[in-house]
Scaffold this active site. Structure first.
Site, mmCIF file in Angstrom:
data_model
loop_
_atom_site.group_PDB
_atom_site.id
_atom_site.type_symbol
_atom_site.label_atom_id
_atom_site.label_comp_id
_atom_site.label_asym_id
_atom_site.label_seq_id
_atom_site.Cartn_x
_atom_site.Cartn_y
_atom_site.Cartn_z
ATOM 1 N N PHE A 136 1.248 33.095 -28.642
ATOM 2 C CA PHE A 136 1.800 33.362 -29.973
ATOM 3 C C PHE A 136 2.838 32.296 -30.294
ATOM 4 O O PHE A 136 3.812 32.552 -30.994
ATOM 5 C CB PHE A 136 2.455 34.744 -30.027
ATOM 6 C CG PHE A 136 1.502 35.880 -29.759
ATOM 7 C CD1 PHE A 136 0.137 35.760 -30.013
ATOM 8 C CD2 PHE A 136 1.978 37.103 -29.264
ATOM 9 C CE1 PHE A 136 -0.735 36.824 -29.769
ATOM 10 C CE2 PHE A 136 1.115 38.161 -29.030
ATOM 11 C CZ PHE A 136 -0.243 38.025 -29.272
ATOM 12 N N CYS A 138 2.201 28.319 -30.362
ATOM 13 C CA CYS A 138 1.985 26.963 -30.854
ATOM 14 C C CYS A 138 2.288 26.857 -32.346
ATOM 15 O O CYS A 138 1.715 27.586 -33.148
ATOM 16 C CB CYS A 138 0.560 26.516 -30.571
ATOM 17 S SG CYS A 138 0.331 26.086 -28.841
ATOM 18 N N ASN A 203 7.779 28.309 -26.382
ATOM 19 C CA ASN A 203 6.754 27.354 -26.753
ATOM 20 C C ASN A 203 7.469 26.218 -27.486
ATOM 21 O O ASN A 203 8.693 26.188 -27.571
ATOM 22 C CB ASN A 203 5.694 28.029 -27.631
ATOM 23 C CG ASN A 203 4.368 27.277 -27.605
ATOM 24 O OD1 ASN A 203 4.333 26.071 -27.855
ATOM 25 N ND2 ASN A 203 3.286 27.972 -27.321
ATOM 26 N N CYS A 349 38.261 2.895 -21.421
ATOM 27 C CA CYS A 349 37.357 2.587 -22.526
ATOM 28 C C CYS A 349 37.922 3.091 -23.850
ATOM 29 O O CYS A 349 37.554 2.601 -24.903
ATOM 30 C CB CYS A 349 35.978 3.183 -22.281
ATOM 31 S SG CYS A 349 35.931 4.985 -22.341
ATOM 32 N N CYS A 391 33.644 11.174 -22.093
ATOM 33 C CA CYS A 391 34.115 10.257 -21.042
ATOM 34 C C CYS A 391 32.925 9.761 -20.227
ATOM 35 O O CYS A 391 32.117 10.555 -19.756
ATOM 36 C CB CYS A 391 35.108 10.966 -20.121
ATOM 37 S SG CYS A 391 35.686 9.910 -18.770
#
Lengths: 440, 437
Positions: A136, A138, A203, A349, A391
């Protein structure tokens, strides 16, 4: 050594890893290779009625990649099996005979008429298969013909068809659910009401993976046109985990066996599904990306982790995380955390700084004494975890629980008492007569 | 060290082969898009490195190239010759994280190559300003200055003493750093903007004088480089085989057929900078059997980066430290036969002192690479403030003469890098434009 043996709704398999109903389980050739590789079971690719359906002759799959073309997600517009029913039935019978210790289930999808479902069930039963899974789910192609997700989106139909099946066969019946619905609990409840032995989910997620900006066609492109395909793979795992947990903690469906599907790629993914209440897992995209040999990593990884934790069997940890999934309103508002940056690990950074500065709470410094220096300002930090998320260094930023003292941001005293929204003074609906309960 | 690939080394082989599109996609994905990125801070031309890398990552390499060229019109050459290991890539946070910086130079080349393979020049000139500016020297500083001035609509006359423009890019760097005639292709790319009249074979002080230039033009930019070579100060008879490294490299760069060049058999290179390395490596590539590079201080003091030193060593160059030349030995036909060195050391104040010990190295060729100097007499028509034979400029690259600007190797305090020369030219152009505005 941990025992990976699985018993899911009475169906035994040497491990909890089944191949989901999908291209890898379309033929005996593939399934034999899967069993040789060590898969515990298969759900045979969905059978339908003759005349068998046809597939497109152009591309069926589209994908989302990382920069190094690691598959993050695949969508497909392949339909159910495009081979005659009898060939599939004969192969299923032979495979089950050749592999008696493996689980062989059969996925089914026929028009929503009682006679159609009852007719095919008899034929499947005759093969010696261990059970059936009602497709039930797809979202593409077959749903346009009133099958697949078109059924899964109407709880009444789910209940009706499930009941027909249960009335007809003694085989265990698993109902496979579509995630393309607003609240997964309704179809799950309907499956239960119809007598389903289990549900399997999710699904695929209805999707368009990309648009070709030259041809203006969605991908995969069939002669300049694309359709709504079903999305799967690592990208959908969070959606699947969420839905598995919703069913596991729903009052009505709690205890209904769940076969977990959706982006299971590693042993850890499988363990997570199982801790949220799945009794086993089904895999497709990982096999379609790397081949069947990934089962070795999954089995050995799960086994090692179980040994480390002292779990002797799969059932030892089914649902252990489920009780910790709660409604927002029951989260402890007195639990106060602050981000903490390990300066020895920080590579400077600056991402934590800029995302906090631009999009959050201006709680991370940029400089100290004229040099790059990223440090949390506890007075501003709401503990949101965004810096941890962005991070690039593992474990460099951690969320630390404040134990005692006063939260410098709110000037509120830190308390070990549990307190949630249901009794919060700002909640107009708060029940002030009762102490906060951690679950209702 | 030696992380850049250098397996395929040869005079006409790229020292660092260009990245394929997939390699560029993977490499660019490694960039963290740092805030206030250290790589950009480390770039002498202030290229927005994280932005251009993100543009590559999002399949926009030409946009990436524009990000680069907006700040550094010679971004293609700088991608090839910049000592990235001491600039952007040393500053990359992945260097700190894992000793493996993002390959910024290679990505810059990927972007600029992509854009420059399309023939159209990407910049358009502003309306003619009516201003005339003389740029002296068509090396990196002069080209960058001329391009920026032309963008602003000024008319540029670009004087160059050599038969080809490009300066050290054409004559002064190792062949394997700029294969496929890249120096000339890049000059063409720069001049394609229009508004720049190139006058070749015109040497300052010989064919024209600075005072006249300053009168005729609204402004003058001097990017004349260093045309003189330092003398090791060993007073000996001239011997065949004693060669200036810059002359050797220039000859090699202009050679139509390398097999016609005689690199010598036993070569001694004196010096510790990039020119010394380039000369030594290319001598080996031309077939010299023994190449010894001798530097009077230690490895850490060399101007050549550790990467360059290791490149030389992997190419078979022997590097000897703490020796300085004291004399050349010759045979009776006037050919070099040996180089005499005395050993050196550092005293407690870090001053170089001779130990008294001596070593003689057999050699039929010595390449002298102990630095270049300015031909100061070329400027004699105007009195400019000088320091150690270099032109003194302010932060806008203005000399002591209000109409004369200067940049590149000929100014005091420079770093002798292509990229800093480009920045000088760009800054001077901006200042000239403001001044004329």
């Amino acid at each position: 050594m941990a025992d990976l043996k699985s018993n899911f709704i009475g169906i035994e398999s040497p491990n909890p890893f089944w191949l989901a109903s999908a291209p890898p389980t379309d033929k005996a050739y593939n399934v034999n290779r899967a069993f040789e590789a060590g898969w515990g079971g298969v759900v045979w690719k969905t059978l339908g009625e003759d005349p068998h359906i046809v597939n497109v002759n152009g591309p069926r799959y589209g994908s989302v990649h990382s920069a190094d073309r690691r598959v993050i997600g695949i969508n497909n517009i392949e339909l159910i099996t495009d081979r005659p029913l009898q060939i599939n039935l004969d192969e299923i019978r032979q495979v089950k005979k050749d592999w008696p210790d493996r689980a062989v289930l059969v996925s089914l999808m026929v028009p929503c008429e009682e006679k159609n479902w009852k007719g095919i069930l008899k034929q499947v039963e005759d093969t010696g298969a261990d059970g059936v899974e009602l497709n039930f789910g797809c979202p593409h192609g077959m749903s346009e013909r009133g099958m697949g997700a078109a059924v899964g989106q109407v709880p009444d139909y789910i209940e009706m068809v499930t009941r027909w099946c249960k009335e007809t066969t003694s085989m265990p019946v698993i109902v496979k659910l579509t995630p393309n619905i607003t609240d997964i609990r309704y179809p799950a409840r309907a499956a239960l009401a119809g007598g389903a032995d289990a549900v399997s989910l999710i699904n695929t997620v209805s999707s368009i993976v990309s648009v070709n900006l030259d041809s203006m066609s969605p991908e995969p492109s069939i002669d300049g046109k694309g359709s709504h395909g079903g999305y799967c793979g690592p990208a959908v795992k969070p959606i699947a985990l969420n839905m598995v947990a919703q069913i596991a903690r729903d009052k009505e469906t709690a205890g209904l066996p769940v076969s977990g599907i959706g982006g299971v790629t590693t042993w850890r993914d499988a363990a997570e599904f199982i801790t949220l209440g799945a009794g086993n897992v089904q895999v497709c995209t990982a096999a379609m990306t790397y081949g069947f040999r990934v089962i070795d990593e999954m089995s050995s990884g799960l086994s090692r982790w179980m040994d480390e934790k002292g779990y002797r069997s799969i059932n030892d940890f089914v649902g252990l995380a489920t009780p910790n999934v709660t409604d927002w309103q029951y989260l402890n508002l007195n639990y106060v955390t602050k981000a903490k940056i390990d300066q020895d690990k920080c590579i400077k950074c600056g991402r934590c700084h800029v995302v906090c500065e631009d999009t959050s709470h201006q709680a991370i410094t940029q400089q100290k004494d004229g040099v790059r220096y990223f440090e949390v300002i506890d007075k501003e930090c709401v503990g949101c975890n965004l810096c941890v998320c962005v991070c690039p260094v593992d474990n460099c930023i951690t969320m630390e629980k404040m134990a005692g003292g006063t939260d410098p941001r709110t000037q509120q005293k830190i308390t070990d008492d549990y307190g949630n929204w249901t009794t919060h003074p700002n909640n107009p609906m708060a029940d002030r007569s009762a102490p906060a309960a951690d679950h209702s | 060290m030696l992380q850049k690939s250098s397996a395929q080394c040869g005079l006409d082989t790229d020292l660092h082969p260009p990245l394929t599109p997939h390699e560029a996609a993977v490499e660019s994905d490694r960039c963290y898009f740092c805030y206030d990125a250290p790589c950009t801070t480390a770039c002498p031309t202030d290229i927005d490195v994280p932005l251009f890398i993100r543009q590559i990552q999002t399949d926009n390499p030409s946009g990436a190239a524009m990000t680069i060229l907006d700040e550094n019109i010679l971004g293609g050459m700088c991608a090839r010759v910049c000592p990235t290991e001491t600039l952007c890539e040393q500053a990359c946070v992945r260097q700190e994280a894992e000793n493996n910086p993002v390959k910024i130079g290679a990505l810059q080349r990927f972007a600029t190559d992509t854009l420059q393979s399309a023939k159209d020049h990407p910049y358009t000139r502003a309306a003619e300003s009516g201003k005339q500016i003389a740029v002296v020297g068509a090396g990196p500083a002069g080209l960058a200055c001329a391009h920026r001035l032309s963008m602003y609509g000024h008319a540029v006359t670009l004087f160059d003493a050599n038969s080809k423009p490009g300066g050290l890019n054409e004559y002064g760097i190792a062949a394997y750093k700029a294969t496929d005639n890249f120096a000339q292709r890049e000059v063409e790319f720069v001049l394609d903007i229009g508004g720049i009249e190139l006058r070749q074979g015109q040497a300052l002080g010989r064919d024209f004088q600075l005072d006249a230039l300053a009168e005729q033009f609204d402004a003058v930019f001097l990017g004349v480089g260093l045309a003189d070579v330092n003398d090791p100060g060993i007073g000996t008879q001239p011997l065949a085989g004693v060669v200036n490294a810059v002359d050797f490299i220039a000859e090699l760069r202009q050679a139509a057929d390398y097999s016609k060049l005689d690199p010598g058999k036993r070569v001694v290179v004196i010096g510790g900078g990039m020119t010394a390395i380039d000369a030594a490596v290319q001598s080996r590539m031309l077939g010299a059997s023994d190449v010894t590079l001798v530097y009077r201080r230690g490895a850490a003091h060399m101007n050549a980066s550790q990467y360059e030193q290791e490149l030389a060593q992997t190419q078979g160059v022997l590097i000897k430290h703490f020796m300085q030349p004291v004399g050349f030995g010759g045979d009776d036909r006037g050919n070099l036969s040996s180089v005499e060195f005395e050993h050196t050391t550092l005293d407690e104040n870090n001053r170089l002192i001779a130990t008294g010990e001596r070593t003689s190295l057999d050699a039929d060729r010595v390449l002298i690479a102990i630095g270049q100097n300015m031909e100061v007499q070329s400027l004699s028509a105007v009195s400019l403030d000088m320091q150690h034979n270099r032109i003194v400029v302010d932060s806008e690259r203005r000399t002591s003469h209000p109409k004369i600007f200067a940049g590149g190797d000929c100014v005091a305090g420079g770093e002798d890098l292509t990229v800093t020369a480009v920045q000088d030219g760009k800054m001077a152009a901006e200042a000239i434009h403001r001044q004329l505005g």
